[in-house]
Design a protein around this motif. Structure first.
Motif, PDB file in Angstrom:
ATOM      1  N   SER A   5     -40.930 -28.727 -35.431  1.00 26.37           N
ATOM      2  CA  SER A   5     -41.563 -27.314 -34.884  1.00 26.37           C
ATOM      3  C   SER A   5     -40.545 -25.884 -35.182  1.00 26.37           C
ATOM      4  N   TRP A   6     -41.187 -24.828 -35.346  1.00 33.40           N
ATOM      5  CA  TRP A   6     -40.428 -23.545 -35.204  1.00 33.40           C
ATOM      6  C   TRP A   6     -40.932 -22.583 -34.133  1.00 33.40           C
ATOM      7  N   ALA A   7     -40.029 -22.381 -33.408  1.00 33.04           N
ATOM      8  CA  ALA A   7     -40.514 -21.654 -32.285  1.00 33.04           C
ATOM      9  C   ALA A   7     -39.421 -20.846 -31.800  1.00 33.04           C
ATOM     10  N   SER A   8     -39.720 -19.409 -31.606  1.00 30.43           N
ATOM     11  CA  SER A   8     -38.641 -18.206 -31.196  1.00 30.43           C
ATOM     12  C   SER A   8     -37.395 -18.071 -32.048  1.00 30.43           C
ATOM     13  N   GLY A   9     -37.701 -18.476 -33.257  1.00 31.71           N
ATOM     14  CA  GLY A   9     -36.627 -18.284 -34.200  1.00 31.71           C
ATOM     15  C   GLY A   9     -35.742 -19.762 -34.259  1.00 31.71           C
ATOM     16  N   SER A  10     -36.100 -20.660 -33.406  1.00 37.40           N
ATOM     17  CA  SER A  10     -35.149 -21.836 -33.658  1.00 37.40           C
ATOM     18  C   SER A  10     -36.167 -23.101 -33.988  1.00 37.40           C
ATOM     19  N   LEU A  11     -35.288 -24.026 -34.720  1.00 33.91           N
ATOM     20  CA  LEU A  11     -35.879 -25.399 -35.199  1.00 33.91           C
ATOM     21  C   LEU A  11     -36.094 -26.342 -34.003  1.00 33.91           C
ATOM     22  N   LYS A  12     -37.008 -26.989 -33.970  1.00 33.45           N
ATOM     23  CA  LYS A  12     -36.759 -28.103 -32.783  1.00 33.45           C
ATOM     24  C   LYS A  12     -37.457 -29.218 -33.290  1.00 33.45           C
ATOM     25  N   THR A  13     -36.530 -30.280 -33.409  1.00 37.74           N
ATOM     26  CA  THR A  13     -37.153 -31.550 -33.862  1.00 37.74           C
ATOM     27  C   THR A  13     -37.234 -32.686 -32.975  1.00 37.74           C
ATOM     28  N   ASP A  14     -38.258 -33.471 -33.072  1.00 41.40           N
ATOM     29  CA  ASP A  14     -38.540 -34.492 -31.929  1.00 41.40           C
ATOM     30  C   ASP A  14     -38.649 -35.828 -32.500  1.00 41.40           C
ATOM     31  N   LEU A  15     -37.847 -36.672 -32.498  1.00 43.41           N
ATOM     32  CA  LEU A  15     -37.980 -38.207 -33.009  1.00 43.41           C
ATOM     33  C   LEU A  15     -38.333 -39.110 -32.007  1.00 43.41           C
ATOM     34  N   ILE A  16     -39.374 -39.982 -32.159  1.00 38.92           N
ATOM     35  CA  ILE A  16     -39.453 -40.998 -31.188  1.00 38.92           C
ATOM     36  C   ILE A  16     -39.505 -42.504 -31.982  1.00 38.92           C
ATOM     37  N   PHE A  17     -38.848 -43.292 -31.288  1.00 43.53           N
ATOM     38  CA  PHE A  17     -38.672 -44.786 -31.824  1.00 43.53           C
ATOM     39  C   PHE A  17     -39.287 -45.497 -30.752  1.00 43.53           C
ATOM     40  N   THR A  18     -40.446 -46.487 -30.917  1.00 45.15           N
ATOM     41  CA  THR A  18     -41.143 -47.324 -30.131  1.00 45.15           C
ATOM     42  C   THR A  18     -40.851 -48.839 -30.400  1.00 45.15           C
TER      43      THR A  18
END
Length: 156
Positions: free
Chosen positions: A77-90
């Protein structure tokens, strides 16, 4: 029980506060810490990062468990000018034996900085269903049966 809930709540609160300042957070979760050999547990590894390229983490080897299933998901996601990556391994795991079993921490190196998740100790009690032996552990056939075993026969 209350002290465990307080500790978990405190850790979650601290991790939320630290998340605002950190560029990468590596957390692991288990749904249960006490099971029987008949049950499964779910292990989740979550990587939250501001980096756009996240290498694959060094996952625990789950030596004391059999991996029943595994999945991976990702959100960028891109919010407030910064990139956010969320990886989940289950991973859905079943214990190979009863006893105190460990799951070592997962590790990852991002931009030269090492991160490690939590380590877990799971108490496994023998369930009603006995563990199945590995194929090489099956007892040998009795000699009177072994002599009668032949390869495939074709009759024309």
């Amino acid at each position: 029980m209350k002290s465990k809930m307080f500790a978990i709540t405190t850790l979650l609160t601290l991790s939320c506060c630290l998340e605002a300042f950190a560029d990468t957070i590596l957390t692991a979760q288990l749904d249960k810490l006490k099971i029987t050999t008949d049950e499964v547990i779910t292990y989740k590894l979550n990587i939250d990062s501001n980096e756009n390229k996240i290498p694959r983490p060094q996952l625990p080897n789950f030596a004391d468990f059999t991996v029943i299933s595994q999945a991976q998901s990702s959100t960028v996601s891109w919010a407030s000018g910064s990139l956010k990556t969320d990886l989940i391994f289950t991973y859905v795991l079943t214990p190979k034996s009863a006893g105190k079993l460990k799951i070592e921490p997962a590790k990852i190196n991002i931009n030269g900085k090492d991160y490690a998740s939590q380590e877990f100790e799971i108490e496994v009690i023998q369930g009603k269903i006995a563990p199945q032996p590995k194929p090489e552990e099956y007892p040998p056939l009795p000699e009177d049966i072994q002599g009668d075993i032949q390869g495939p026969q074709v009759t024309l």
